[in-house]
Motif scaffolding. Structure first.
Motif, PDB file in Angstrom:
ATOM      1  N   SER A 156       0.829  -1.216   0.000  1.00 38.55           N
ATOM      2  CA  SER A 156       0.000   0.000   0.000  1.00 38.55           C
ATOM      3  C   SER A 156       0.866   1.271   0.000  1.00 38.55           C
ATOM      4  O   SER A 156       0.548   2.252  -0.683  1.00 38.55           O
ATOM      5  N   ILE A 157       1.966   1.264   0.740  1.00 37.70           N
ATOM      6  CA  ILE A 157       2.807   2.465   0.820  1.00 37.70           C
ATOM      7  C   ILE A 157       3.493   2.722  -0.518  1.00 37.70           C
ATOM      8  O   ILE A 157       3.474   3.845  -1.053  1.00 37.70           O
ATOM      9  N   LEU A 158       4.090   1.664  -1.096  1.00 37.88           N
ATOM     10  CA  LEU A 158       4.761   1.837  -2.377  1.00 37.88           C
ATOM     11  C   LEU A 158       3.781   2.220  -3.474  1.00 37.88           C
ATOM     12  O   LEU A 158       4.077   3.073  -4.326  1.00 37.88           O
ATOM     13  N   PHE A 159       2.586   1.585  -3.448  1.00 41.12           N
ATOM     14  CA  PHE A 159       1.595   1.896  -4.477  1.00 41.12           C
ATOM     15  C   PHE A 159       1.079   3.326  -4.343  1.00 41.12           C
ATOM     16  O   PHE A 159       0.853   4.015  -5.350  1.00 41.12           O
ATOM     17  N   ALA A 160       0.920   3.800  -3.125  1.00 42.23           N
ATOM     18  CA  ALA A 160       0.473   5.187  -2.918  1.00 42.23           C
ATOM     19  C   ALA A 160       1.540   6.181  -3.400  1.00 42.23           C
ATOM     20  O   ALA A 160       1.222   7.200  -4.031  1.00 42.23           O
ATOM     21  N   GLU A 161       2.797   5.857  -3.105  1.00 43.81           N
ATOM     22  CA  GLU A 161       3.863   6.742  -3.594  1.00 43.81           C
ATOM     23  C   GLU A 161       3.911   6.763  -5.120  1.00 43.81           C
ATOM     24  O   GLU A 161       4.101   7.824  -5.736  1.00 43.81           O
ATOM     25  N   PHE A 162       3.718   5.585  -5.740  1.00 40.45           N
ATOM     26  CA  PHE A 162       3.731   5.532  -7.202  1.00 40.45           C
ATOM     27  C   PHE A 162       2.545   6.287  -7.799  1.00 40.45           C
ATOM     28  O   PHE A 162       2.687   7.001  -8.804  1.00 40.45           O
ATOM     29  N   GLN A 163       1.381   6.156  -7.190  1.00 39.66           N
ATOM     30  CA  GLN A 163       0.204   6.878  -7.686  1.00 39.66           C
ATOM     31  C   GLN A 163       0.410   8.388  -7.574  1.00 39.66           C
ATOM     32  O   GLN A 163       0.064   9.146  -8.495  1.00 39.66           O
ATOM     33  N   ALA A 164       0.984   8.848  -6.456  1.00 36.09           N
ATOM     34  CA  ALA A 164       1.247  10.282  -6.301  1.00 36.09           C
ATOM     35  C   ALA A 164       2.240  10.769  -7.341  1.00 36.09           C
ATOM     36  O   ALA A 164       2.100  11.871  -7.899  1.00 36.09           O
ATOM     37  N   TRP A 165       3.241   9.947  -7.637  1.00 37.63           N
ATOM     38  CA  TRP A 165       4.211  10.336  -8.674  1.00 37.63           C
ATOM     39  C   TRP A 165       3.577  10.301 -10.054  1.00 37.63           C
ATOM     40  O   TRP A 165       3.882  11.145 -10.905  1.00 37.63           O
ATOM     41  N   LYS A 166       2.670   9.340 -10.297  1.00 38.45           N
ATOM     42  CA  LYS A 166       2.031   9.208 -11.605  1.00 38.45           C
ATOM     43  C   LYS A 166       1.141  10.409 -11.912  1.00 38.45           C
ATOM     44  O   LYS A 166       0.942  10.768 -13.084  1.00 38.45           O
ATOM     45  N   CYS A 197      11.059  13.719  -4.867  1.00 45.24           N
ATOM     46  CA  CYS A 197       9.759  13.129  -4.546  1.00 45.24           C
ATOM     47  C   CYS A 197       9.978  11.813  -3.800  1.00 45.24           C
ATOM     48  O   CYS A 197      11.012  11.165  -3.920  1.00 45.24           O
ATOM     49  N   SER A 198       8.983  11.428  -3.040  1.00 42.79           N
ATOM     50  CA  SER A 198       9.127  10.254  -2.168  1.00 42.79           C
ATOM     51  C   SER A 198       9.318   8.967  -2.970  1.00 42.79           C
ATOM     52  O   SER A 198      10.075   8.078  -2.569  1.00 42.79           O
ATOM     53  N   PHE A 199       8.660   8.856  -4.129  1.00 44.86           N
ATOM     54  CA  PHE A 199       8.750   7.637  -4.938  1.00 44.86           C
ATOM     55  C   PHE A 199      10.183   7.418  -5.436  1.00 44.86           C
ATOM     56  O   PHE A 199      10.786   6.356  -5.205  1.00 44.86           O
ATOM     57  N   LEU A 200      10.752   8.423  -6.103  1.00 47.99           N
ATOM     58  CA  LEU A 200      12.106   8.272  -6.628  1.00 47.99           C
ATOM     59  C   LEU A 200      13.157   8.322  -5.527  1.00 47.99           C
ATOM     60  O   LEU A 200      14.218   7.700  -5.658  1.00 47.99           O
ATOM     61  N   ASP A 201      12.875   9.033  -4.460  1.00 44.80           N
ATOM     62  CA  ASP A 201      13.838   9.077  -3.361  1.00 44.80           C
ATOM     63  C   ASP A 201      14.034   7.687  -2.755  1.00 44.80           C
ATOM     64  O   ASP A 201      15.164   7.270  -2.471  1.00 44.80           O
ATOM     65  N   ARG A 202      12.952   6.960  -2.597  1.00 43.08           N
ATOM     66  CA  ARG A 202      13.053   5.598  -2.063  1.00 43.08           C
ATOM     67  C   ARG A 202      13.827   4.698  -3.022  1.00 43.08           C
ATOM     68  O   ARG A 202      14.701   3.923  -2.610  1.00 43.08           O
ATOM     69  N   ILE A 203      13.528   4.803  -4.325  1.00 40.42           N
ATOM     70  CA  ILE A 203      14.202   3.943  -5.300  1.00 40.42           C
ATOM     71  C   ILE A 203      15.684   4.288  -5.393  1.00 40.42           C
ATOM     72  O   ILE A 203      16.534   3.409  -5.545  1.00 40.42           O
ATOM     73  N   TYR A 204      16.011   5.588  -5.283  1.00 39.50           N
ATOM     74  CA  TYR A 204      17.418   5.974  -5.284  1.00 39.50           C
ATOM     75  C   TYR A 204      18.137   5.363  -4.080  1.00 39.50           C
ATOM     76  O   TYR A 204      19.258   4.867  -4.189  1.00 39.50           O
ATOM     77  N   ARG A 205      17.496   5.431  -2.922  1.00 36.77           N
ATOM     78  CA  ARG A 205      18.155   4.924  -1.713  1.00 36.77           C
ATOM     79  C   ARG A 205      18.254   3.408  -1.700  1.00 36.77           C
ATOM     80  O   ARG A 205      19.267   2.852  -1.289  1.00 36.77           O
ATOM     81  N   GLU A 206      17.201   2.718  -2.158  1.00 35.18           N
ATOM     82  CA  GLU A 206      17.150   1.272  -2.007  1.00 35.18           C
ATOM     83  C   GLU A 206      17.696   0.501  -3.207  1.00 35.18           C
ATOM     84  O   GLU A 206      18.177  -0.625  -3.047  1.00 35.18           O
ATOM     85  N   ASP A 207      17.623   1.102  -4.414  1.00 35.27           N
ATOM     86  CA  ASP A 207      17.975   0.341  -5.612  1.00 35.27           C
ATOM     87  C   ASP A 207      19.076   1.005  -6.445  1.00 35.27           C
ATOM     88  O   ASP A 207      20.122   0.397  -6.693  1.00 35.27           O
ATOM     89  N   VAL A 211      -2.711   1.719 -14.117  1.00 34.60           N
ATOM     90  CA  VAL A 211      -1.741   2.152 -13.114  1.00 34.60           C
ATOM     91  C   VAL A 211      -1.131   0.957 -12.402  1.00 34.60           C
ATOM     92  O   VAL A 211       0.079   0.919 -12.125  1.00 34.60           O
ATOM     93  N   GLU A 212      -1.937  -0.063 -12.128  1.00 32.69           N
ATOM     94  CA  GLU A 212      -1.417  -1.231 -11.411  1.00 32.69           C
ATOM     95  C   GLU A 212      -0.412  -2.001 -12.272  1.00 32.69           C
ATOM     96  O   GLU A 212       0.610  -2.481 -11.763  1.00 32.69           O
ATOM     97  N   LEU A 213      -0.680  -2.103 -13.579  1.00 30.90           N
ATOM     98  CA  LEU A 213       0.272  -2.785 -14.465  1.00 30.90           C
ATOM     99  C   LEU A 213       1.597  -2.023 -14.537  1.00 30.90           C
ATOM    100  O   LEU A 213       2.676  -2.630 -14.525  1.00 30.90           O
ATOM    101  N   MET A 214       1.512  -0.702 -14.602  1.00 34.99           N
ATOM    102  CA  MET A 214       2.742   0.089 -14.600  1.00 34.99           C
ATOM    103  C   MET A 214       3.482  -0.069 -13.278  1.00 34.99           C
ATOM    104  O   MET A 214       4.723  -0.146 -13.246  1.00 34.99           O
ATOM    105  N   TYR A 215       2.733  -0.158 -12.186  1.00 39.71           N
ATOM    106  CA  TYR A 215       3.372  -0.341 -10.876  1.00 39.71           C
ATOM    107  C   TYR A 215       4.136  -1.654 -10.826  1.00 39.71           C
ATOM    108  O   TYR A 215       5.295  -1.703 -10.373  1.00 39.71           O
ATOM    109  N   TRP A 216       3.518  -2.725 -11.328  1.00 43.33           N
ATOM    110  CA  TRP A 216       4.201  -4.019 -11.280  1.00 43.33           C
ATOM    111  C   TRP A 216       5.398  -4.055 -12.228  1.00 43.33           C
ATOM    112  O   TRP A 216       6.388  -4.742 -11.962  1.00 43.33           O
TER     113      TRP A 216
END
Length: 372
Positions: free
Chosen positions: A212-222, A231-241, A346-351
């Motif tokens: 739910s948290i990752l999907f909400a961040e992705f929806q806000a970025w979308k 932004c929170s979505f890319l900030d998390r991906i930068y830190r983790e991946d 949106v869900e397909l793009m998220y996956w």
């Protein structure tokens, strides 16, 4: 005065009474009556005085007339000088006005020229940026086409590619789960053989659950897609991946690679095992066919990278190439989303984003296809 003297010389004085001439203005003090001696003889002294007085009156008149003439000429000269001064003043004003107009025209021309140069530079920079992005997209599409060709070529009727035909995996799985084995030893042998043949292949069906948290961040970025990592979505991906995946032993070169990936100016090309110039950078920094420039370890390098238009090539190992390629694939996909080229749910793009994140994590852990 000369005329009067000539008349005097031509008309000799007569003896007897004579009438004096009309006195001039300068001879008012002279007596009106003539001077005669008792015998009626002309006095030469009085005649001389008369001549002197006439000369004086004539000189006075000439002086007065000359002074009046000079005054008139002076007035005329002064008037002409005033007119010339006015004309000079008018011409100087005209000259100043022309000089000012010329300066304004020159300034406007220079400003227009600078403006045109700035616009041309801006258009050139935009065109170069679009060209680099187009080249990056072309390289990515060529890599995808090459990968698809490889998958298609490796799939033959005798040895089909299970990634292209996932239906080949499900019957074996379901058959072994729901089959009715009469001979226990035979069924166990078949199961063991099947498990050995199927174990290296990925599972066709997975149990997935949306975070739910990752999907909400992705929806806000979308809603307003951007490449700004604040932004929170890319900030998390930068830190983790992204950050861990591009964290190599050579920190300085790793930072340059990260910037080039973000700006879409990184070029990856296969190495022809020949003597290839590596640019202006020292050979130790660029590595070689037997040494990776990012890890500094002796590895067989089948590819090399170039950062922007620097002309410097760095040899990289298959593992480093897999990590860089995984990050490039992620950035390419989110750029497509930002440009509106992805028309999916949106869900397909998220996956799909999660799948790209998994590829970055696996590449970071050292897993990469054998073709690399």
């Amino acid at each position: 005065s000369q005329v009067s003297l000539e008349e005097e010389s031509q008309n000799p004085p007569t003896v007897g009474l004579w009438k004096p001439l009309m006195p001039s203005k300068g001879d008012k003090e002279e007596p009106e009556g003539g001077c005669q001696d008792a015998g009626g003889v002309h006095d030469p002294h009085s005649t001389e005085q008369l001549n002197v007085s006439r000369l004086r009156s004539s000189s006075v008149e000439i002086r007065e007339k000359g002074s009046e003439f000079l005054r008139d000429e002076l007035h005329k000269a002064q008037k002409e000088l005033k007119l010339k001064d006015k004309e000079c003043e008018r011409l100087s004003k005209v000259r100043e006005q022309l000089e000012q107009e010329l300066e304004e025209l020159t300034a406007s021309l220079f400003e227009e020229a600078h403006k045109m140069v700035r616009e041309a530079n801006t258009k050139q920079a935009a065109a170069e940026k679009q060209l680099r992005e187009a080249r990056g997209k072309i390289d990515m599409l060529q890599a995808e086409v090459t990968a698809l060709k490889t998958l298609v070529i490796t799939s033959t009727p005798s040895s089909p590619n299970r990634e292209l035909h996932p239906q080949l995996q499900s019957p074996s799985k379901t058959g072994f789960r729901k089959g009715h084995g009469r001979n226990k030893s035979t069924s166990s042998a078949v199961v063991s053989a099947a498990s050995q043949s199927v174990a290296p292949e990925p599972v066709s069906r997975e149990c997935r659950e949306v975070d739910s948290i990752l999907f909400a961040e992705f929806q806000a970025w979308k809603e307003s897609p951007t490449l700004d990592k604040s932004c929170s979505f890319l900030d998390r991906i930068y830190r983790e991946d992204v950050g861990p995946c591009l964290d190599f032993t050579k920190q300085e070169l790793s930072e340059l690679v990260r910037v080039a990936v973000e700006q879409n100016t990184l070029t990856i090309e296969p190495v022809a095992f020949q003597t290839v110039p590596v640019g202006k950078v020292a050979a130790e920094e660029c590595g070689g066919p037997k040494k990776c420039a990012l890890s500094g370890l002796p590895r067989t390098c089948k590819h090399r990278i170039m950062l922007g238009d620097s002309g410097n090539y760095y040899y990289i190992s298959p593992s480093c190439r897999a990590r860089i390629t995984a990050v490039c694939n992620f950035f390419t996909y989110i750029r497509y989303i930002q440009q509106g080229l992805v028309r999916q749910d949106v869900e397909l793009m998220y996956w799909e984003v999660m799948r790209l994140r998994r590829e970055m994590s696996l590449a970071k852990l050292g897993f990469y296809p054998s073709e690399m």
